[in-house]
Design a protein around this motif. Structure first.
Motif, PDB file in Angstrom:
ATOM      1  N   PHE A 176       0.834  -1.203   0.000  1.00 26.39           N
ATOM      2  CA  PHE A 176       0.000   0.000   0.000  1.00 26.39           C
ATOM      3  C   PHE A 176       0.866   1.250   0.000  1.00 26.39           C
ATOM      4  O   PHE A 176       0.609   2.198  -0.748  1.00 26.39           O
ATOM      5  CB  PHE A 176      -0.932  -0.003   1.212  1.00 26.39           C
ATOM      6  CG  PHE A 176      -1.748   1.257   1.331  1.00 26.39           C
ATOM      7  CD1 PHE A 176      -2.917   1.408   0.610  1.00 26.39           C
ATOM      8  CD2 PHE A 176      -1.329   2.306   2.140  1.00 26.39           C
ATOM      9  CE1 PHE A 176      -3.671   2.573   0.688  1.00 26.39           C
ATOM     10  CE2 PHE A 176      -2.072   3.478   2.237  1.00 26.39           C
ATOM     11  CZ  PHE A 176      -3.238   3.606   1.508  1.00 26.39           C
ATOM     12  N   ALA A 177       1.905   1.269   0.847  1.00 25.16           N
ATOM     13  CA  ALA A 177       2.757   2.464   0.946  1.00 25.16           C
ATOM     14  C   ALA A 177       3.457   2.740  -0.379  1.00 25.16           C
ATOM     15  O   ALA A 177       3.551   3.899  -0.810  1.00 25.16           O
ATOM     16  CB  ALA A 177       3.770   2.278   2.071  1.00 25.16           C
ATOM     17  N   GLU A 178       3.962   1.683  -1.025  1.00 22.79           N
ATOM     18  CA  GLU A 178       4.639   1.884  -2.310  1.00 22.79           C
ATOM     19  C   GLU A 178       3.661   2.371  -3.366  1.00 22.79           C
ATOM     20  O   GLU A 178       3.970   3.286  -4.141  1.00 22.79           O
ATOM     21  CB  GLU A 178       5.305   0.589  -2.759  1.00 22.79           C
ATOM     22  CG  GLU A 178       6.056   0.719  -4.070  1.00 22.79           C
ATOM     23  CD  GLU A 178       6.719  -0.565  -4.513  1.00 22.79           C
ATOM     24  OE1 GLU A 178       7.487  -0.523  -5.503  1.00 22.79           O
ATOM     25  OE2 GLU A 178       6.469  -1.615  -3.891  1.00 22.79           O
ATOM     26  N   TYR A 200     -10.098   3.179  -2.598  1.00 20.75           N
ATOM     27  CA  TYR A 200     -10.787   2.000  -2.063  1.00 20.75           C
ATOM     28  C   TYR A 200      -9.842   1.071  -1.311  1.00 20.75           C
ATOM     29  O   TYR A 200     -10.260   0.354  -0.387  1.00 20.75           O
ATOM     30  CB  TYR A 200     -11.567   1.289  -3.167  1.00 20.75           C
ATOM     31  CG  TYR A 200     -12.979   1.810  -3.184  1.00 20.75           C
ATOM     32  CD1 TYR A 200     -14.006   1.112  -2.590  1.00 20.75           C
ATOM     33  CD2 TYR A 200     -13.261   3.071  -3.716  1.00 20.75           C
ATOM     34  CE1 TYR A 200     -15.297   1.626  -2.542  1.00 20.75           C
ATOM     35  CE2 TYR A 200     -14.538   3.599  -3.676  1.00 20.75           C
ATOM     36  CZ  TYR A 200     -15.550   2.867  -3.084  1.00 20.75           C
ATOM     37  OH  TYR A 200     -16.823   3.397  -3.019  1.00 20.75           O
ATOM     38  N   ALA A 201      -8.556   1.074  -1.675  1.00 17.54           N
ATOM     39  CA  ALA A 201      -7.585   0.344  -0.864  1.00 17.54           C
ATOM     40  C   ALA A 201      -7.526   0.943   0.536  1.00 17.54           C
ATOM     41  O   ALA A 201      -7.437   0.224   1.542  1.00 17.54           O
ATOM     42  CB  ALA A 201      -6.212   0.380  -1.520  1.00 17.54           C
ATOM     43  N   LEU A 202      -7.609   2.271   0.610  1.00 14.42           N
ATOM     44  CA  LEU A 202      -7.606   2.932   1.915  1.00 14.42           C
ATOM     45  C   LEU A 202      -8.887   2.615   2.687  1.00 14.42           C
ATOM     46  O   LEU A 202      -8.843   2.362   3.902  1.00 14.42           O
ATOM     47  CB  LEU A 202      -7.444   4.440   1.722  1.00 14.42           C
ATOM     48  CG  LEU A 202      -7.340   5.311   2.979  1.00 14.42           C
ATOM     49  CD1 LEU A 202      -6.313   4.754   3.958  1.00 14.42           C
ATOM     50  CD2 LEU A 202      -6.982   6.739   2.592  1.00 14.42           C
ATOM     51  N   VAL A 203     -10.027   2.575   2.005  1.00 13.60           N
ATOM     52  CA  VAL A 203     -11.274   2.189   2.684  1.00 13.60           C
ATOM     53  C   VAL A 203     -11.151   0.774   3.236  1.00 13.60           C
ATOM     54  O   VAL A 203     -11.560   0.491   4.367  1.00 13.60           O
ATOM     55  CB  VAL A 203     -12.483   2.293   1.737  1.00 13.60           C
ATOM     56  CG1 VAL A 203     -13.743   1.779   2.435  1.00 13.60           C
ATOM     57  CG2 VAL A 203     -12.697   3.727   1.275  1.00 13.60           C
ATOM     58  N   HIS A 259      -5.571  -3.565  -5.628  1.00 17.78           N
ATOM     59  CA  HIS A 259      -5.093  -3.122  -4.322  1.00 17.78           C
ATOM     60  C   HIS A 259      -6.165  -3.058  -3.253  1.00 17.78           C
ATOM     61  O   HIS A 259      -5.862  -3.089  -2.057  1.00 17.78           O
ATOM     62  CB  HIS A 259      -4.356  -1.791  -4.465  1.00 17.78           C
ATOM     63  CG  HIS A 259      -3.037  -1.933  -5.155  1.00 17.78           C
ATOM     64  ND1 HIS A 259      -1.959  -2.558  -4.590  1.00 17.78           N
ATOM     65  CD2 HIS A 259      -2.632  -1.583  -6.406  1.00 17.78           C
ATOM     66  CE1 HIS A 259      -0.936  -2.568  -5.431  1.00 17.78           C
ATOM     67  NE2 HIS A 259      -1.329  -1.981  -6.549  1.00 17.78           N
ATOM     68  N   HIS A 260      -7.439  -2.974  -3.636  1.00 20.50           N
ATOM     69  CA  HIS A 260      -8.483  -3.030  -2.609  1.00 20.50           C
ATOM     70  C   HIS A 260      -8.953  -4.461  -2.373  1.00 20.50           C
ATOM     71  O   HIS A 260      -9.828  -4.701  -1.539  1.00 20.50           O
ATOM     72  CB  HIS A 260      -9.672  -2.140  -2.959  1.00 20.50           C
ATOM     73  CG  HIS A 260     -10.306  -2.419  -4.287  1.00 20.50           C
ATOM     74  ND1 HIS A 260     -10.891  -3.627  -4.611  1.00 20.50           N
ATOM     75  CD2 HIS A 260     -10.473  -1.631  -5.372  1.00 20.50           C
ATOM     76  CE1 HIS A 260     -11.379  -3.568  -5.837  1.00 20.50           C
ATOM     77  NE2 HIS A 260     -11.147  -2.374  -6.328  1.00 20.50           N
TER      78      HIS A 260
END
Length: 299
Positions: A93-95, A120-123, A178-179
């Protein structure tokens, strides 16, 4: 000859008629309504806030769910496409966030609609933190189980995707989405979207917020049936037009696309029907048109 399709149609009573290959398909971005519904269930339980800025961020959960947090996306990045083609391990996620923001600096929260898998990855991370569960388990507990869907699952390995009807290329890892991504029968995708669109798992105010679209400022979408495209909180929500007759129909749901297949899963409140169509290839417009035809004709 048209390619085979996995197809499921629910009538107004919920009765199922399906055709095409049986078995699980990759839901791709049809996972987004499930992630959004899980987040909103946590809002209802007061474990997440919808309109307060997130810790360390300027944007809110509502803005993330509506693709209006000002974040970019990994899809347009050549480095991302090259990494997937090489079979590299999925970015962390960070990359991913660092690479996206280096190429496309964030815009102010509340900016016009910009589709963002990063958002949506952050959600998904918020759902995991607030629920105390891995995302797949959280989606099952908060969304799938309450809707009676037991034959869909969160893909964890490339083998999970390889076992589907229209699999991506060999070795493609679900972490490249990613999500995260759900897999399951087309009929189960229809049941999930129908339940979410009907607000079955949410309080009325949050269900209404999820369904209420803001216009998507993209202009015409060639080859696709959208007359008035819009997006709610995790749901594509707008007006479609049948190219055969010009008939217009408001729908709620989501389209999907990834390596190897595309899909369209939509519910029409006016008819009570829900249609899910998945097919091999890249043509999202074709499966959207097929889903619209099923919603209008009921066949």
């Amino acid at each position: 000859m048209s390619p085979p399709r996995a197809r499921a149609v629910l009538d107004a009573s919920g009765a199922l008629a399906s055709e095409g290959p049986a078995g699980a398909v990759v839901w791709w971005s049809v996972t987004k309504p499930a992630i959004a519904a899980a987040a909103l269930r946590l809002v209802a339980q007061r474990r997440l806030a919808l309109d307060a800025p997130l810790a360390g961020e300027a944007f809110t959960l509502r803005q993330l769910l509506a693709h209006r947090a000002g974040l970019g996306d990994c899809g347009p990045l050549p480095a991302y496409r090259e990494a997937v083609a090489r079979g590299d391990p999925p970015w962390t996620f960070a990359e991913m966030r660092a690479r996206i923001e280096a190429a496309h600096p964030p815009r102010p929260p509340g900016s016009p609609f910009a589709y963002s898998n990063l958002g949506y990855a952050l959600v998904g991370r918020l759902v995991t933190e607030a629920s105390g569960l891995p995302l797949g388990a959280a989606l099952a507990e908060l969304v799938l189980d309450p809707l009676g869907v037991t034959d869909a699952r969160f893909a964890e390995t490339d083998a999970d995707l390889a076992a589907t009807v229209f699999p991506p290329p060999a070795g493609y890892h679900p972490g490249h989405v990613h999500h995260g991504v759900l897999v399951g029968p087309a009929a189960s995708a229809a049941r999930v979207v129908r339940g979410i669109a009907d607000g079955a798992a949410l309080p009325p105010d949050l269900a209404a917020a999820m369904r209420a679209p803001e216009p998507v400022e993209t202009g015409p979408l060639p080859g696709r049936p959208w007359a008035e495209p819009g997006y709610g909180l995790g749901l594509m929500a707008g007006v479609t037009a049948d190219p055969r007759t010009g008939a217009r129909l408001s729908v709620l749901g989501h389209s999907a696309g990834g390596p190897g297949s595309v899909g369209a899963v939509y519910h029409a409140p006016a008819t009570g029907r829900t249609a899910a169509v998945f097919a091999p290839g890249l043509d999202e417009g074709a499966v959207e048109h097929a889903a619209l035809a099923a919603l209008l004709d009921g066949a």
